[in-house]
Design a protein around this motif. Sequence first.
Motif, PDB file in Angstrom:
ATOM      1  N   ASP A  69       0.810  -1.224   0.000  1.00 17.12           N
ATOM      2  CA  ASP A  69       0.000   0.000   0.000  1.00 17.12           C
ATOM      3  C   ASP A  69       0.844   1.274   0.000  1.00 17.12           C
ATOM      4  O   ASP A  69       0.321   2.366  -0.212  1.00 17.12           O
ATOM      5  CB  ASP A  69      -0.984   0.003   1.172  1.00 17.12           C
ATOM      6  N   LYS A 185      -3.970   4.654   4.713  1.00 17.73           N
ATOM      7  CA  LYS A 185      -5.208   4.583   3.934  1.00 17.73           C
ATOM      8  C   LYS A 185      -5.403   5.872   3.142  1.00 17.73           C
ATOM      9  O   LYS A 185      -5.713   5.843   1.953  1.00 17.73           O
ATOM     10  CB  LYS A 185      -6.402   4.334   4.872  1.00 17.73           C
ATOM     11  N   SER A 188      -3.228   6.031   0.169  1.00 16.99           N
ATOM     12  CA  SER A 188      -3.677   5.202  -0.949  1.00 16.99           C
ATOM     13  C   SER A 188      -4.704   5.915  -1.818  1.00 16.99           C
ATOM     14  O   SER A 188      -4.831   5.627  -3.006  1.00 16.99           O
ATOM     15  CB  SER A 188      -4.254   3.870  -0.432  1.00 16.99           C
ATOM     16  N   PRO A 193      -2.480   3.317  -8.563  1.00 15.50           N
ATOM     17  CA  PRO A 193      -1.603   2.135  -8.485  1.00 15.50           C
ATOM     18  C   PRO A 193      -0.884   1.830  -9.784  1.00 15.50           C
ATOM     19  O   PRO A 193      -1.384   2.109 -10.866  1.00 15.50           O
ATOM     20  CB  PRO A 193      -2.570   0.998  -8.131  1.00 15.50           C
TER      21      PRO A 193
END
Length: 195
Positions: A69, A185, A188, A193
């Motif tokens: 992550d 979190k 992210s 990605p």
Amino acid sequence: MIGTAVINHYITRMIDVLQTNKSIIQINNSLLNRILKRMLALIFSPSIKKRRNSGDSLIFLTRDNLPDDLYWAKSHPVICRAFASFAVAANAAGESTLTLEARTTVQHYIEDWDGKEPGISRNWAEQAVKPLTGPSKIAAKLALLTAVSPYQIDDDLIRDFRTVYKEDLQLLNVLSWSSFTAARKIGSWLSIPYT
């Protein structure tokens, strides 16, 4: 930029819980207060002005693998290593104080969390930790509130936590782990990605 945002969210949560309105040294005399501030500025200014090179502090860190992550840090070796070590340290802090059930409860909530404010009631946190009992429940509630709405933590909650977890380090472990879990979190959400 993402690393700065992640660290900012981590630090903000820690400060929201730990900050008081008192300075470290209480001085009621304004003249003495000004003199002390000036002396501290003189003492610490050489350190602040010292030239630093990127990566100099890596000698203090272990070589750890970067969690998936935190993939956004891969492009910069110094940042990558720093966040890999930070993740290991935060996880170790959580594991040393929180039970697996407490950590799992908080992680599941954070995985589904969309960043929205839960509201002024703590009922959402009570519901999330309802399956837990005893010390796990108390610690998970503190961790969850730290991660999602640290402004809802009050002296009563800290006192409840302290009835079971007596050491300052235990409090810092829970706060550090949960703050970094939430910050990861949020990080992210700020990146796309790799495919």
